[in-house]
Enzyme design. Sequence first.
Site, PDB file in Angstrom:
ATOM      1  CB  SER A   1      -7.898   3.435   2.900  1.00 47.54           C
ATOM      2  OG  SER A   1      -7.140   2.840   3.933  1.00 47.54           O
TER       3      SER A   1
ATOM      4  CE  LYS B   1      -3.857   1.877   2.776  1.00 49.24           C
ATOM      5  NZ  LYS B   1      -4.633   1.684   4.024  1.00 49.24           N
TER       6      LYS B   1
ATOM      7  CB  SER C   1      -8.325   0.675   6.040  1.00 48.10           C
ATOM      8  OG  SER C   1      -9.003   1.885   5.822  1.00 48.10           O
TER       9      SER C   1
END
Lengths: 470, 113
Positions: free
Chosen positions: A145, A70, A169
């Site tokens: 996210s 990420k 997330s």
Amino acid sequence: MKLNHLTVKDAITKLKKKEFSHAELYKDLHDAIAEKNSLYNIYLSLDAEAVSKADALLDTPLAGIPIAVKDNFLTTVLPTTASSFVLKGFRPPFDSTATKKLQKAGSVVIGKTNMDAWAHGSSTETSDFGPTKNPRNPEYLPGGSSGGSAAAIAANLTIGAIGSETAGSIRQPASWCGVVGLKPTYGRVSRYGVIAMASSTDSPGPIGKTVEDCAIMLTHMAGHDRYDGTTLPRPVPDYTKALTKGVKGMKMGICYMDHPNIKGTDLDTAILKAAKVFEEMGARVDMIPMSRDGKKGTILAPDYAIGVYTVVQRSEVSSNLARYDGVRYGADRSVFAHEAKNRIMLGTFTLSKGYADKYYVRAQQVRSLYRKNFEDLFSTYDVLLSSPTPGYALPSGASNGDPLFGELQDMLVEPSSLVGNTGISVPCWRNPETNLFLGLNIMGDQWQEEKILQAAAAYEQATDWNEWAK
Amino acid sequence: MLHYSNFRYNEPMKDTTFTTSDVRKIAGLANIPVTDEEAQDLAEGFTKTLKVVDTLSEVDVTGVTPTNQVTGLENVFREDEIDKTRIFTQEEALKNGKRVHKGFFVVDQVLEQ
């Protein structure tokens, strides 16, 4: 089978047995990325040199397998932007502890994945670099996210992946993309070098094709870090040892079933079926009634957690994002997009003179009520069952214009995340018409990663929802 | 359509409403430039958000200690020693700066002359 479809476990085993070379594995992966990345918008940057680093790693625990990271983990090999134009082109001068540990264990960072900008959201639509699409059905959102990392797994554009979660997330995108995601206990994995969002809840963790893959990656991410004072000096077990223990004799509680966001939906059916699977394997499963006050034997309704999370998260965001002034790195504050402005400013308000007691302190008090409630429940139960999110992936565009979109999607994990507990999402349902998945969230008390992995692995083996685990 | 709450509240909540001038004041504190259109949009968003947050006011928190830290750690200390592995060279420290001058960061003037 193309080698990019392999799990972490199989890739390591087969590389070590020399069934194929790193060059062959990385070639299949790069071909798949070349074909599909532009369709889904998963990777923001890729390391073309990755394969040349892998060969020397064959004798390490992770044997040179590629991982997708990420874009809020600082990496010296690739730019780090947190999907915001504020950090466009930013080259970190140091690495996050989590990626450093994974690299030291023998994995190679193949690329950085798209996310909601600054991790503000649950759709990956707030990325300044455009939204990511759900590989299960590109008309739909991947969640967020950590949407890019979950989508990378779903599309077989990596072998392993990592993300970060404050409340949902990791698990919500894992659920929407039909993959496995584990949110560790707060303080289990170092936050050092992860772009700070909400410091009292940020928890980096693995996203993988199987429960076993998550256990392998967690084993090499977790541990005390002298650069993060909130990590604990507890020993890190080999988490894969928990996978074969089975659930016989385990006590499980089902949560939030009477909530209107679950009752009567496919999730209702899916969770009850999952409970049945556990019972057939010898677990004792109770239905826990939901209450408004968290009295003993009940689960405190998640509704207040939306308020608590909103205040705590916005307040910590406003403090953490104060550092982006464009002096040492990045652009100035005019470059923040709408969602970041919204959260920074609301947090500035909830921390401001005259309002901090009304909002911030009260939110932290209600947080204590959730903590007490989970302490009570975990004195009876080994794990709690629910879902990370109330339903299937929503269509593209669904997050636009709703300032609380993320909070509604994450409401079922906000209570446990606010108190630092761990949880894992595994696929537990698939709608054959849309090809979209639901996730089962198996929650544990702090430091009970082994118990949730134990239950998740047993469930995965006993059911057919996970195509990689067959 | 998802529900924010499965509760019926005892008393109707008094809404906290935000005007564009409230938003401008907060924007000043947060050092965030906002356009007129954004201020209007943010004001509506804040009002909507606070309506949900305000449900916390009906929870009885008498005598409840706030939770700031969840794993029970307190006062984590380390040796006060130089960690040479974490020291940037001047070049490393400056390399991401957009405005640098002779080895320094350039900052805007904050004091009036």
